[in-house]
Write a protein that holds these residues in place. Structure first.
Motif, mmCIF file in Angstrom:
data_model
loop_
_atom_site.group_PDB
_atom_site.id
_atom_site.type_symbol
_atom_site.label_atom_id
_atom_site.label_comp_id
_atom_site.label_asym_id
_atom_site.label_seq_id
_atom_site.Cartn_x
_atom_site.Cartn_y
_atom_site.Cartn_z
ATOM 1 N N CYS A 47 -33.927 -25.103 5.658
ATOM 2 C CA CYS A 47 -34.308 -23.689 5.603
ATOM 3 C C CYS A 47 -34.070 -23.059 4.233
ATOM 4 C CB CYS A 47 -33.540 -22.900 6.661
ATOM 5 S SG CYS A 47 -33.987 -23.323 8.363
ATOM 6 N N HIS A 48 -33.292 -23.724 3.391
ATOM 7 C CA HIS A 48 -32.989 -23.176 2.068
ATOM 8 C C HIS A 48 -33.698 -23.933 0.945
ATOM 9 C CE1 HIS A 48 -30.080 -20.230 3.432
ATOM 10 N NE2 HIS A 48 -29.524 -21.145 4.190
ATOM 11 N N ASP A 49 -34.619 -24.818 1.296
ATOM 12 C CA ASP A 49 -35.400 -25.562 0.317
ATOM 13 C C ASP A 49 -36.813 -24.990 0.307
ATOM 14 O OD1 ASP A 49 -37.095 -27.405 -0.967
ATOM 15 O OD2 ASP A 49 -35.872 -29.132 -0.356
ATOM 16 N N PRO A 50 -37.154 -24.120 -0.659
ATOM 17 C CA PRO A 50 -38.447 -23.428 -0.617
ATOM 18 C C PRO A 50 -39.649 -24.343 -0.505
ATOM 19 C CG PRO A 50 -37.008 -22.354 -2.205
ATOM 20 C CD PRO A 50 -36.306 -23.617 -1.768
ATOM 21 N N VAL A 53 -39.711 -25.717 3.051
ATOM 22 C CA VAL A 53 -40.095 -24.658 3.992
ATOM 23 C C VAL A 53 -41.604 -24.428 3.939
ATOM 24 C CG1 VAL A 53 -39.931 -22.180 4.468
ATOM 25 C CG2 VAL A 53 -37.857 -23.506 4.007
ATOM 26 N N CYS A 54 -42.152 -24.386 2.743
ATOM 27 C CA CYS A 54 -43.595 -24.194 2.595
ATOM 28 C C CYS A 54 -44.366 -25.333 3.253
ATOM 29 C CB CYS A 54 -43.955 -24.084 1.112
ATOM 30 S SG CYS A 54 -45.734 -23.922 0.805
ATOM 31 N N SER A 73 -37.916 -21.205 9.632
ATOM 32 C CA SER A 73 -36.528 -20.869 9.339
ATOM 33 C C SER A 73 -35.754 -20.979 10.643
ATOM 34 C CB SER A 73 -36.428 -19.451 8.738
ATOM 35 O OG SER A 73 -35.124 -19.202 8.248
ATOM 36 N N ASP A 119 -34.100 -17.431 -1.993
ATOM 37 C CA ASP A 119 -34.773 -18.681 -1.651
ATOM 38 C C ASP A 119 -35.772 -18.474 -0.512
ATOM 39 O OD1 ASP A 119 -32.751 -18.170 0.171
ATOM 40 O OD2 ASP A 119 -32.049 -20.248 0.295
ATOM 41 N N ILE A 120 -35.463 -17.562 0.389
ATOM 42 C CA ILE A 120 -36.388 -17.236 1.476
ATOM 43 C C ILE A 120 -37.647 -16.592 0.912
ATOM 44 C CG2 ILE A 120 -36.683 -15.895 3.580
ATOM 45 C CD1 ILE A 120 -34.650 -18.250 3.776
ATOM 46 N N GLU A 122 -38.790 -16.889 -2.119
ATOM 47 C CA GLU A 122 -39.537 -17.894 -2.876
ATOM 48 C C GLU A 122 -40.378 -18.750 -1.940
ATOM 49 O OE1 GLU A 122 -38.810 -21.789 -5.788
ATOM 50 O OE2 GLU A 122 -37.114 -20.481 -5.281
ATOM 51 N N ALA A 123 -39.780 -19.175 -0.827
ATOM 52 C CA ALA A 123 -40.520 -20.001 0.138
ATOM 53 C C ALA A 123 -41.711 -19.239 0.710
ATOM 54 C CB ALA A 123 -39.584 -20.446 1.256
ATOM 55 N N GLN A 195 -38.999 -11.155 3.619
ATOM 56 C CA GLN A 195 -40.209 -11.935 3.898
ATOM 57 C C GLN A 195 -41.469 -11.099 3.685
ATOM 58 O OE1 GLN A 195 -39.739 -14.333 7.690
ATOM 59 N NE2 GLN A 195 -37.695 -13.455 7.594
#
Length: 356
Positions: A47-50, A53-54, A73, A119-120, A122-123, A195
């Protein structure tokens, strides 16, 4: 009017030629490509890796051609910068290291800012950029857990069958309960706002466990805090979906908390939900996810029945009545999307005209 079938329905401008469809928990779980890309990475790390997550958020959009992407997430994510030590345990769910059951625990819960969710954001930005490449407008839906559901995890220390500790604290110490939920409302609002500011064009507030409450307790102890979140998001001019499980008796109160769209689980037909809501809300739902393993001809008729029932509402977004099970066959989800897209408009039109 938007080019997005989903946004048109969510804002009561549904086109006659489109019934939009997406699935809760479509990002992950049932997809083999999800399991492959997540291999060796914990849920919270994912959940913290943009970039990850994308990729996960986009997988069901590419595979199923759904009308919206739901941000990948977990409802526990915004609690981390608030000082909550949490782990997602496979087969069990969130586990809280230090449950909150007294004033000192509430005082430890910090306020958050959107900077805590860089990071959220960014994702979400990466997802929005990829969605822009589609010819048909597919928006990103942001999501967060509602204060009651977050509070239940924090108080119980993890999942619960009866929410006994939560309910006991709620009615036994209302002042402490409201202090806790006010802080959680601030956290959920900030998480959703991050978001939206990154490009999400709708939000869903999940109150997964609100259905465990009687209406009077919901109205006194829960509704004001969900209303605070939804009111703040209303200022950002995005459609707001409010969803809970087992909430047939709470639907009107959940709508009155500030929803534009009320999510309905599988326990009551959408036409009945519309009646209880006075025809005042867009409806989302509500195929029983347990039926996804039924033979296709049987399942297809259930899909059609949901569309017909949803035609009673001012607008309808097709979805399951809860999340996609991890055992679901992705090909079945794809067939449902195709059926909703190809047959949905005629089924809805016929139902609205009163024809069989």
């Amino acid at each position: 009017m938007s080019a997005s079938a989903f946004l048109n329905a969510a804002t009561r401008q549904q086109h006659d030629d489109r019934v939009p469809v997406w699935f809760m928990r479509q990002a992950g779980r049932s997809l083999p490509e999800y399991r492959e890309v997540r291999a060796g990475t914990s849920m919270l790390e994912s959940c913290h890796d943009p970039a990850l997550v994308c990729e996960i958020t986009m997988q069901p959009v590419r595979r199923h051609d759904v009308d919206a992407a739901i941000f990948f997430s977990d409802i526990m994510v915004p609690l981390q910068p608030a000082g909550v030590a949490v782990d997602i345990v496979a087969g069990r769910g969130p586990v809280i290291a230090e449950p909150i059951r007294d004033a000192a625990g509430v005082d430890r819960l910090r306020s958050v800012t959107e900077d805590d969710f860089a990071d959220i954001a960014e994702a979400a930005g990466l997802v929005v950029a990829e969605l822009a490449g589609y010819a048909d407008d597919k928006p990103l839906i942001g999501f967060a857990g509602a204060p009651f559901t977050l509070a239940s995890y924090l108080i119980e220390g993890g999942p619960s069958k009866d929410y006994a500790r939560t309910k006991s604290l709620m009615v036994g110490d209302p002042q402490l309960w409201h202090r806790l939920c006010e802080r959680l409302a601030q956290i959920s609002t900030t998480f959703l706002s991050a978001q939206v500011h990154a490009g999400a064009r709708a939000v869903q507030l999940f109150d997964s466990w609100a259905g465990s409450l009687p209406l009077a307790d919901y109205q006194e102890f829960v509704q004001p805090h969900s209303a605070a979140v939804l009111a703040a998001l209303g200022e950002l001019d995005v459609p707001r979906i409010h969803f809970g499980v087992g909430t047939g008796e709470l639907l009107l109160a959940m709508g009155q908390a500030g929803a534009d769209v009320v999510g309905v689980d599988w326990r009551i037909p959408l036409a009945e939900a519309n009646r209880r809501l006075g025809g005042a809300y867009v409806l989302q739902g509500n195929l029983d996810p347990a039926l996804l393993g039924a033979p296709w001809p049987v399942l297809a008729e259930r899909v059609r029945a949901v569309i017909r029932s949803g035609a009673a509402a001012p607008a309808h977004i097709f979805n399951l009545g809860h999340g996609v099970p991890p055992t679901a066959d992705p090909d079945v989800l794809g067939r449902i999307v195709e059926l909703v897209h190809t047959e949905g408009p005629a089924l809805r039109a016929e139902a609205r005209e009163g024809r069989p």
